[in-house]
Design a protein around this motif. Structure first.
Motif, PDB file in Angstrom:
ATOM      1  N   LYS A 140       0.853  -1.191   0.000  1.00 42.62           N
ATOM      2  CA  LYS A 140       0.000   0.000   0.000  1.00 42.62           C
ATOM      3  C   LYS A 140       0.886   1.236   0.000  1.00 42.62           C
ATOM      4  O   LYS A 140       1.682   1.456   0.908  1.00 42.62           O
ATOM      5  CB  LYS A 140      -0.924   0.018   1.220  1.00 42.62           C
ATOM      6  N   ARG A 141       0.733   2.042  -1.025  1.00 34.81           N
ATOM      7  CA  ARG A 141       1.554   3.249  -1.173  1.00 34.81           C
ATOM      8  C   ARG A 141       0.971   4.388  -0.347  1.00 34.81           C
ATOM      9  O   ARG A 141      -0.236   4.631  -0.367  1.00 34.81           O
ATOM     10  CB  ARG A 141       1.615   3.635  -2.659  1.00 34.81           C
ATOM     11  N   GLU A 142       1.861   5.119   0.321  1.00 36.67           N
ATOM     12  CA  GLU A 142       1.439   6.265   1.124  1.00 36.67           C
ATOM     13  C   GLU A 142       1.677   7.588   0.398  1.00 36.67           C
ATOM     14  O   GLU A 142       0.907   8.533   0.531  1.00 36.67           O
ATOM     15  CB  GLU A 142       2.186   6.269   2.465  1.00 36.67           C
ATOM     16  N   ASP A 143       2.761   7.674  -0.385  1.00 34.97           N
ATOM     17  CA  ASP A 143       3.117   8.925  -1.055  1.00 34.97           C
ATOM     18  C   ASP A 143       2.389   9.065  -2.391  1.00 34.97           C
ATOM     19  O   ASP A 143       2.100   8.076  -3.065  1.00 34.97           O
ATOM     20  CB  ASP A 143       4.629   8.993  -1.287  1.00 34.97           C
ATOM     21  N   GLU A 144       2.149  10.313  -2.795  1.00 32.34           N
ATOM     22  CA  GLU A 144       1.437  10.584  -4.043  1.00 32.34           C
ATOM     23  C   GLU A 144       2.378  10.721  -5.240  1.00 32.34           C
ATOM     24  O   GLU A 144       1.974  10.493  -6.379  1.00 32.34           O
ATOM     25  CB  GLU A 144       0.606  11.866  -3.904  1.00 32.34           C
ATOM     26  N   TYR A 145       3.627  11.132  -5.005  1.00 31.43           N
ATOM     27  CA  TYR A 145       4.603  11.353  -6.077  1.00 31.43           C
ATOM     28  C   TYR A 145       4.039  12.253  -7.180  1.00 31.43           C
ATOM     29  O   TYR A 145       3.911  11.839  -8.342  1.00 31.43           O
ATOM     30  CB  TYR A 145       5.055  10.014  -6.674  1.00 31.43           C
ATOM     31  N   PRO A 146       3.709  13.496  -6.852  1.00 29.36           N
ATOM     32  CA  PRO A 146       3.062  14.377  -7.840  1.00 29.36           C
ATOM     33  C   PRO A 146       3.911  14.652  -9.079  1.00 29.36           C
ATOM     34  O   PRO A 146       3.369  14.736 -10.189  1.00 29.36           O
ATOM     35  CB  PRO A 146       2.799  15.664  -7.045  1.00 29.36           C
ATOM     36  N   LYS A 147       5.233  14.805  -8.922  1.00 32.32           N
ATOM     37  CA  LYS A 147       6.084  15.080 -10.088  1.00 32.32           C
ATOM     38  C   LYS A 147       6.097  13.896 -11.043  1.00 32.32           C
ATOM     39  O   LYS A 147       5.955  14.056 -12.264  1.00 32.32           O
ATOM     40  CB  LYS A 147       7.504  15.416  -9.636  1.00 32.32           C
ATOM     41  N   GLU A 148       6.284  12.714 -10.487  1.00 34.41           N
ATOM     42  CA  GLU A 148       6.297  11.510 -11.323  1.00 34.41           C
ATOM     43  C   GLU A 148       4.922  11.270 -11.942  1.00 34.41           C
ATOM     44  O   GLU A 148       4.812  10.847 -13.100  1.00 34.41           O
ATOM     45  CB  GLU A 148       6.721  10.293 -10.488  1.00 34.41           C
ATOM     46  N   HIS A 149       3.900  11.563 -11.167  1.00 32.14           N
ATOM     47  CA  HIS A 149       2.519  11.418 -11.643  1.00 32.14           C
ATOM     48  C   HIS A 149       2.296  12.281 -12.886  1.00 32.14           C
ATOM     49  O   HIS A 149       1.747  11.821 -13.907  1.00 32.14           O
ATOM     50  CB  HIS A 149       1.567  11.841 -10.520  1.00 32.14           C
TER      51      HIS A 149
END
Length: 216
Positions: A140-149
């Motif tokens: 289960k991932r906690e981080d959103e990683y907006p740049k990679e997204h």
């Protein structure tokens, strides 16, 4: 080797009338450490019934074609009925019927078997899913990683209704690899494994993306 499995690998393992079934079974039963994510499981839950119904429909179509169009009551060899197999399940039907029966065989025996096969698809894939759950660690991932997204979006890797789908699943794998593990992303998706592989690997910390069949 630590491998993150895409949803299509689970589908291949669970559904016998799938072109990836045999390599998926071999892969899941290998000694690799297997990881999936909550997004993978959610996607499986959302598509499993559609996959089941589509495969049942296609097997039924093949059965009806053989019943109506094959005039011979005795089938001399598999080639005699191959053209009646729906393309969606043709490889599977060709292989399993050729292995299961000794030709020549009565047409009615093949028709009975195809009917049984359709009924089995209502239960056996879910038994196999219970089996694969025992072999896979769920992440289960906690981080959103907006740049990679955003970068994945720019190269055309999409989310499914803004929730789940390829983009989120790839980010799940990226998150696993950030937890000090070298991760291989395993898929049957040609776009991820081929046409966009280089771009994806430049954005994420995944060690590699490999096609399922490359493990066999």
């Amino acid at each position: 080797m630590t491998c993150f499995v895409d949803t299509n690998v689970i589908i291949g393992y669970c559904f016998a009338p799938d072109m990836h079934h045999i390599p998926a079974v071999d892969f899941v039963n290998s000694k690799n450490e297997l990881i999936a994510s909550v997004n993978v499981i959610d996607e499986w839950d959302s598509v499993k019934k559609d996959v089941e119904e589509k495969k049942i429909d296609k097997i039924s179509e093949s059965r009806e074609k053989i019943r109506k169009e094959c005039l011979s009551e005795k089938i001399k060899n598999i080639d005699q009925i191959e053209d009646y197999f729906n393309n969606y399940v043709s490889d599977f039907l060709f292989e399993i019927i050729n292995e299961k029966f000794d030709f020549p065989i009565k047409k009615m025996e093949i028709l009975r078997y195809l009917r049984t096969l359709s009924h089995e698809l209502e239960s056996i894939p879910y038994i196999r899913y219970d089996e694969i759950q025992e072999k896979i660690e769920i992440h289960k991932r906690e981080d959103e990683y907006p740049k990679e997204h955003e970068k994945l979006s720019e190269i055309g890797i999409h989310s499914r209704n803004n929730k789940g789908g390829d983009r989120e699943i790839l980010l799940d794998c990226h998150d696993c690899s950030n937890n000090t593990r070298d991760i291989i992303f395993v898929t049957t998706d040609g776009e991820l494994n081929d046409t966009k592989k280089t771009e994806i690997l430049e954005i994420l910390t995944i060690e590699d993306i490999r096609e399922l069949r490359s493990f066999n």
